[in-house]
Design a protein around this motif. Structure first.
Motif, PDB file in Angstrom:
ATOM      1  N   ILE A  10       1.136  -1.002  -0.136  1.00  0.00           N
ATOM      2  CA  ILE A  10      -0.075   0.046   0.188  1.00  0.00           C
ATOM      3  C   ILE A  10       0.616   1.175   0.011  1.00  0.00           C
ATOM      4  N   GLU A  11       1.249   2.100  -0.832  1.00  0.00           N
ATOM      5  CA  GLU A  11       2.015   3.339  -1.572  1.00  0.00           C
ATOM      6  C   GLU A  11       1.600   3.545  -2.599  1.00  0.00           C
ATOM      7  N   ASN A  12       1.495   5.207  -2.689  1.00  0.00           N
ATOM      8  CA  ASN A  12       0.994   5.834  -3.439  1.00  0.00           C
ATOM      9  C   ASN A  12       2.675   6.039  -4.528  1.00  0.00           C
ATOM     10  N   ASP A  13       3.615   5.841  -3.887  1.00  0.00           N
ATOM     11  CA  ASP A  13       5.023   6.167  -5.362  1.00  0.00           C
ATOM     12  C   ASP A  13       5.754   4.820  -5.901  1.00  0.00           C
ATOM     13  N   GLU A  14       4.683   4.818  -6.940  1.00  0.00           N
ATOM     14  CA  GLU A  14       4.897   3.337  -7.574  1.00  0.00           C
ATOM     15  C   GLU A  14       6.556   3.732  -7.539  1.00  0.00           C
ATOM     16  N   ASP A  15       6.818   4.784  -8.956  1.00  0.00           N
ATOM     17  CA  ASP A  15       8.397   5.096  -9.281  1.00  0.00           C
ATOM     18  C   ASP A  15       9.479   4.532  -7.482  1.00  0.00           C
ATOM     19  N   TRP A  16       8.992   4.521  -7.229  1.00  0.00           N
ATOM     20  CA  TRP A  16       9.459   4.113  -5.168  1.00  0.00           C
ATOM     21  C   TRP A  16       9.939   2.496  -4.797  1.00  0.00           C
ATOM     22  N   VAL A  17       8.885   1.931  -5.325  1.00  0.00           N
ATOM     23  CA  VAL A  17       8.525   0.978  -5.027  1.00  0.00           C
ATOM     24  C   VAL A  17       9.580   0.317  -6.251  1.00  0.00           C
ATOM     25  N   GLU A  18       9.347   0.539  -7.561  1.00  0.00           N
ATOM     26  CA  GLU A  18      10.017  -0.478  -9.016  1.00  0.00           C
ATOM     27  C   GLU A  18      11.704   0.159  -7.955  1.00  0.00           C
ATOM     28  N   SER A  19      12.392   0.862  -7.449  1.00  0.00           N
ATOM     29  CA  SER A  19      13.541   1.151  -7.349  1.00  0.00           C
ATOM     30  C   SER A  19      13.813   0.440  -6.246  1.00  0.00           C
ATOM     31  N   ILE A  20      13.238  -0.298  -5.162  1.00  0.00           N
ATOM     32  CA  ILE A  20      13.457  -1.031  -4.446  1.00  0.00           C
ATOM     33  C   ILE A  20      12.927  -2.555  -4.382  1.00  0.00           C
ATOM     34  N   GLU A  21      11.901  -2.956  -5.272  1.00  0.00           N
ATOM     35  CA  GLU A  21      11.232  -4.107  -5.043  1.00  0.00           C
ATOM     36  C   GLU A  21      12.649  -5.594  -5.668  1.00  0.00           C
ATOM     37  N   ASP A  22      13.107  -4.936  -6.361  1.00  0.00           N
ATOM     38  CA  ASP A  22      14.301  -5.641  -7.044  1.00  0.00           C
ATOM     39  C   ASP A  22      14.950  -6.932  -5.890  1.00  0.00           C
ATOM     40  N   GLN A  23      15.963  -6.130  -4.727  1.00  0.00           N
ATOM     41  CA  GLN A  23      16.264  -6.630  -3.525  1.00  0.00           C
ATOM     42  C   GLN A  23      14.769  -6.897  -2.594  1.00  0.00           C
ATOM     43  N   ILE A  24      13.697  -7.397  -2.536  1.00  0.00           N
ATOM     44  CA  ILE A  24      13.511  -7.799  -2.244  1.00  0.00           C
ATOM     45  C   ILE A  24      12.938  -9.089  -2.675  1.00  0.00           C
ATOM     46  N   GLN A  25      12.829  -9.867  -4.363  1.00  0.00           N
ATOM     47  CA  GLN A  25      12.871 -10.961  -4.903  1.00  0.00           C
ATOM     48  C   GLN A  25      13.443 -10.986  -5.333  1.00  0.00           C
ATOM     49  N   ASP A  26      14.679 -10.499  -4.676  1.00  0.00           N
ATOM     50  CA  ASP A  26      15.833 -10.882  -5.249  1.00  0.00           C
ATOM     51  C   ASP A  26      16.322 -12.233  -3.725  1.00  0.00           C
ATOM     52  N   TYR A  27      15.275 -11.716  -2.953  1.00  0.00           N
ATOM     53  CA  TYR A  27      15.567 -11.976  -1.433  1.00  0.00           C
ATOM     54  C   TYR A  27      14.959 -13.054  -1.878  1.00  0.00           C
ATOM     55  N   LEU A  28      13.678 -12.834  -2.144  1.00  0.00           N
ATOM     56  CA  LEU A  28      12.573 -14.230  -2.518  1.00  0.00           C
ATOM     57  C   LEU A  28      13.776 -15.379  -3.127  1.00  0.00           C
ATOM     58  N   ASP A  29      13.871 -14.831  -4.365  1.00  0.00           N
ATOM     59  CA  ASP A  29      14.263 -16.033  -5.441  1.00  0.00           C
ATOM     60  C   ASP A  29      15.345 -16.924  -4.738  1.00  0.00           C
ATOM     61  N   ASP A  30      16.406 -16.368  -3.462  1.00  0.00           N
ATOM     62  CA  ASP A  30      17.292 -17.043  -2.677  1.00  0.00           C
ATOM     63  C   ASP A  30      16.510 -18.048  -2.425  1.00  0.00           C
ATOM     64  N   LEU A  31      15.265 -17.464  -1.684  1.00  0.00           N
ATOM     65  CA  LEU A  31      14.700 -19.049  -0.712  1.00  0.00           C
ATOM     66  C   LEU A  31      13.469 -19.885  -1.249  1.00  0.00           C
ATOM     67  N   GLY A  32      14.156 -19.811  -2.877  1.00  0.00           N
ATOM     68  CA  GLY A  32      13.263 -20.795  -3.387  1.00  0.00           C
ATOM     69  C   GLY A  32      11.146 -20.359  -3.631  1.00  0.00           C
ATOM     70  N   PHE A  33      10.896 -18.712  -3.524  1.00  0.00           N
ATOM     71  CA  PHE A  33       9.936 -18.515  -3.945  1.00  0.00           C
ATOM     72  C   PHE A  33       9.955 -17.471  -4.873  1.00  0.00           C
ATOM     73  N   THR A  34       9.146 -17.213  -5.124  1.00  0.00           N
ATOM     74  CA  THR A  34       8.481 -16.342  -6.173  1.00  0.00           C
ATOM     75  C   THR A  34       7.530 -15.282  -5.782  1.00  0.00           C
ATOM     76  N   TYR A  35       8.347 -13.815  -5.928  1.00  0.00           N
ATOM     77  CA  TYR A  35       7.795 -12.923  -5.783  1.00  0.00           C
ATOM     78  C   TYR A  35       6.626 -12.416  -6.872  1.00  0.00           C
ATOM     79  N   GLU A  36       5.233 -11.772  -5.511  1.00  0.00           N
ATOM     80  CA  GLU A  36       3.961 -11.523  -6.589  1.00  0.00           C
ATOM     81  C   GLU A  36       3.927 -10.578  -5.776  1.00  0.00           C
ATOM     82  N   LYS A  37       3.852  -9.336  -6.477  1.00  0.00           N
ATOM     83  CA  LYS A  37       2.988  -7.699  -5.617  1.00  0.00           C
ATOM     84  C   LYS A  37       1.859  -7.426  -6.100  1.00  0.00           C
ATOM     85  N   THR A  38       1.055  -7.491  -5.156  1.00  0.00           N
ATOM     86  CA  THR A  38      -0.683  -6.127  -5.065  1.00  0.00           C
ATOM     87  C   THR A  38       0.309  -5.138  -5.483  1.00  0.00           C
ATOM     88  N   LEU A  39       0.246  -4.008  -4.969  1.00  0.00           N
ATOM     89  CA  LEU A  39       0.358  -2.325  -5.594  1.00  0.00           C
ATOM     90  C   LEU A  39      -0.993  -1.663  -5.503  1.00  0.00           C
TER      91      LEU A  39
END
Length: 302
Positions: A10-39
């Motif tokens: 839940i965030e108004n600034d979509e650009d801010w989310v896109e600038s950092i979500e790769d770090q979350i996605q990479d972390y989940l990939d390493d744990l063996g999970f697929t990242y799925e976001k609803t903004l």
């Protein structure tokens, strides 16, 4: 939880989310999970919080209501999804505004993306996973995911041998799959001094009727013939053996075992001896499932 980790952001600034979500996605990939976001830009009436594993919420202290009111409303709906509140005003002001009283599953962070925020999100992700990483959940996960892999392999085989069927492909299917299966059965019968001749029942069946009866190993053998050399690494020839080792054997161990508690730790009693599964083992299992799922998806797209 399956192999998708679902985050409601839940965030108004979509650009801010896109600038950092790769770090979350990479972390989940390493744990063996697929990242799925609803903004979404703000809290929406009627949203099903139970669909998500984690909620990340920007709490603008100047504009938004008391965070405790919002979280109480979510909890009153019977939802216990973990929530991370974050704000540019800092953690202390955020806790004051939110009326934080040690609510379970509620966390706070500032808005500094590459330090405290990402670190906090990773900690909470680890916390949510620990709730689901017992052996019972692991067994259920593997059974369900391997069934889905079986379904994808059947779809590939149908497209190869049924939808685009030619006499040459039909002959190849029976030569590679049916005849080899018949030979294996006959060898087993010979060990039992079976003196009669026999014909495998698949010999009288259409390919479309055979495919639903194929087991995981048989499906993998068929895929091994379908794969192009460039579609699988390290090599085309290794796919069948790799799939047996990575998926089928693990599934069989988890399916045919019982658990017991030893020194306050749950272990599995298998046909080959006792075995325990730690976090790293579970991570490897999830990543293997994702690897083959992505491979099958790419083949189906081609």
């Amino acid at each position: 939880m399956k192999l998708k980790y679902r985050i409601l952001w839940i965030e108004n600034d979509e650009d801010w989310v896109e600038s950092i979500e790769d770090q979350i996605q990479d972390y989940l990939d390493d744990l063996g999970f697929t990242y799925e976001k609803t903004l979404i830009g703000k809290e929406e009436i009627g949203i099903d919080y139970n669909m998500f594993d984690l909620v990340l919420m920007d709490l603008n202290l100047a504009e938004q209501p008391n965070g405790a009111e919002l979280i109480s409303k979510i909890r009153n709906l019977g939802v216990y999804t973990d929530v991370v509140f974050y704000s540019a005003d800092g953690v202390n002001k955020l806790k004051t505004k939110s009326g934080e009283n040690g609510l379970e599953g509620v966390y706070f962070s500032d808005r500094i993306p590459n330090t405290s925020f990402i670190k906090k999100v990773r900690i909470v992700i680890d916390s949510t996973l620990k709730k689901t990483q017992d052996l019972s959940n692991l067994r259920g996960l593997v059974m369900a995911e391997v069934s889905e892999l079986d379904g994808k392999m059947r779809d590939i085989i149908r497209k190869r041998y049924v939808l685009d069927e030619t006499e040459q492909l039909k002959s190849a299917f029976y030569e590679h799959i049916v005849n080899k299966q018949e030979d294996r059965i006959k060898k087993d019968l010979l060990k039992c001094d079976w003196g009669q001749s026999c014909v495998h029942k698949w010999k009288q069946m259409q390919i479309s009727d055979i495919i639903p009866q194929m087991e995981s190993a048989q499906l993998a053998k068929a895929i091994n013939y379908i794969l192009k050399p460039e579609q699988y690494t390290p090599s085309h020839a290794n796919f069948f053996e790799d799939y047996l080792a990575d998926i089928v054997n693990t599934r069989n161990v988890l399916a045919h075992c019982v658990s017991k508690i030893v020194d306050d730790k749950e272990i599995l009693i298998t046909r080959t001896g006792d075995r325990s599964f730690g976090d790293e083992d579970m991570k490897v299992i999830r990543k293997n499932i994702m690897k083959y799922s992505n491979l099958f998806n790419s083949i189906l797209q081609e």
